[in-house]
Design an enzyme around this catalytic site. Structure first.
Site, mmCIF file in Angstrom:
data_model
loop_
_atom_site.group_PDB
_atom_site.id
_atom_site.type_symbol
_atom_site.label_atom_id
_atom_site.label_comp_id
_atom_site.label_asym_id
_atom_site.label_seq_id
_atom_site.Cartn_x
_atom_site.Cartn_y
_atom_site.Cartn_z
ATOM 1 N N GLY A 178 44.569 47.465 48.831
ATOM 2 C CA GLY A 178 44.364 46.025 48.722
ATOM 3 C C GLY A 178 43.176 45.614 47.869
ATOM 4 N N ASN A 199 43.198 44.931 44.716
ATOM 5 C CA ASN A 199 43.619 43.809 43.865
ATOM 6 C C ASN A 199 43.753 42.518 44.669
ATOM 7 O OD1 ASN A 199 44.218 44.543 40.908
ATOM 8 N ND2 ASN A 199 45.006 46.282 42.065
ATOM 9 N N HIS A 202 50.567 47.063 36.882
ATOM 10 C CA HIS A 202 50.951 48.476 36.778
ATOM 11 C C HIS A 202 49.816 49.237 36.095
ATOM 12 C CE1 HIS A 202 53.712 51.851 36.487
ATOM 13 N NE2 HIS A 202 53.252 52.030 35.256
HETATM 14 C C1 GRF Z 1 47.139 49.498 41.490
HETATM 15 O O1 GRF Z 1 46.660 50.540 40.684
HETATM 16 C C2 GRF Z 1 48.324 48.834 40.854
HETATM 17 O O2 GRF Z 1 48.327 48.900 39.449
HETATM 18 C C3 GRF Z 1 49.483 49.638 41.391
HETATM 19 O O3 GRF Z 1 49.105 49.939 42.713
HETATM 20 C C4 GRF Z 1 47.698 49.986 42.818
HETATM 21 C C5 GRF Z 1 47.294 49.099 43.972
HETATM 22 O O4 GRF Z 1 45.931 49.253 44.268
HETATM 23 N N1 GRF Z 1 50.721 48.899 41.285
HETATM 24 P P1 GRF Z 1 45.224 48.330 45.372
HETATM 25 O O5 GRF Z 1 45.993 48.493 46.683
HETATM 26 O O6 GRF Z 1 45.249 46.919 44.880
HETATM 27 O O7 GRF Z 1 43.828 48.867 45.485
#
Ligand code: GRF
Length: 198
Positions: free
Chosen positions: A18, A20, A115
């Site tokens: 999480g 992001n 991604h």
């Molecule tokens: C990120 O690297 C995103 O690009 C991929 O999954 C990962 C999620 O990371 N789709 P987080 O859970 O937001 O730390």
């Protein structure tokens, strides 16, 4: 910033740590993104993102894919939850499931994904590992619109990350994450502004 638009109503789909999700919440709190996170939907009961939602006081809904027969059934439940929270943009941030037209048709041009590669290079699973194995010297991250084919919708924003000689999957992914956190809030605003001008 575009304060002529009312705040975007985001619904986040995530099932990882999480980071992001937290970066988007922080950008909103810092007034760098004119939006509200209306809900988080996650599909893994142990996902760290659920704790982050708690910290940010954002309602979190667990929709465990094991409890749904077909992908369309899960997407239908996602669509209903998003609609109940009056979401208008679906933001995939570590949602490791393919989505179907059930969800995409309910939010036309309003589903984004991030991604960890410079698409169209290295789509699909283990993108960071794929980049290391290919021996490229630059990789990065991509925010794109979601279409039925995996990791192939129109690109909204990208950031490049150089690969260092001693990088492991973990060290490289960590530096990619830093860039993801910068571009995702900006890309959401850019996509929304572009759509509002159409
Ligand atoms: C990120 O690297 C995103 O690009 C991929 O999954 C990962 C999620 O990371 N789709 P987080 O859970 O937001 O730390």
């Amino acid at each position: 910033m575009h304060y002529d638009m009312s705040p975007l109503r985001l619904g986040i789909l995530a099932s990882g740590t999480g980071s992001n999700f937290a970066a988007i919440a922080q950008a909103i709190s810092d007034k760098n993104l004119n939006a509200q996170i209306k809900t988080l939907i996650y599909n893994n009961p142990n996902a760290g993102v659920a704790r982050k939602a708690e910290q940010w006081k954002i309602p979190a809904v667990l929709l465990n894919h094991h409890q749904f027969g077909r992908r369309e059934d899960l997407d239908h439940a996602i669509m209903e939850t998003m609609t109940a929270y009056q979401v208008d943009w679906v933001i995939m941030a570590g949602w490791m499931r393919c989505v179907t037209s059930v969800l995409l048709d309910a939010f036309p041009q309003r589903v984004l994904n991030i991604h960890p590669s410079l698409l169209p290079s290295f789509p699909g699973l283990h993108a960071v590992k794929q980049a290391l194995a290919a021996g490229v010297t630059i990789t990065g991250c991509t925010v794109h619109h979601v279409v039925p084919a995996v990791d192939s919708g129109p690109i909204v924003m990208q950031a490049a990350v150089p690969i260092m000689p001693n990088d492991t999957e973990a060290t490289l992914h960590e530096r990619i994450h830093v860039q993801e956190h910068i571009i995702y809030p900006r890309a959401i605003m850019l996509a929304a502004t572009a759509l509002s001008r159409n």
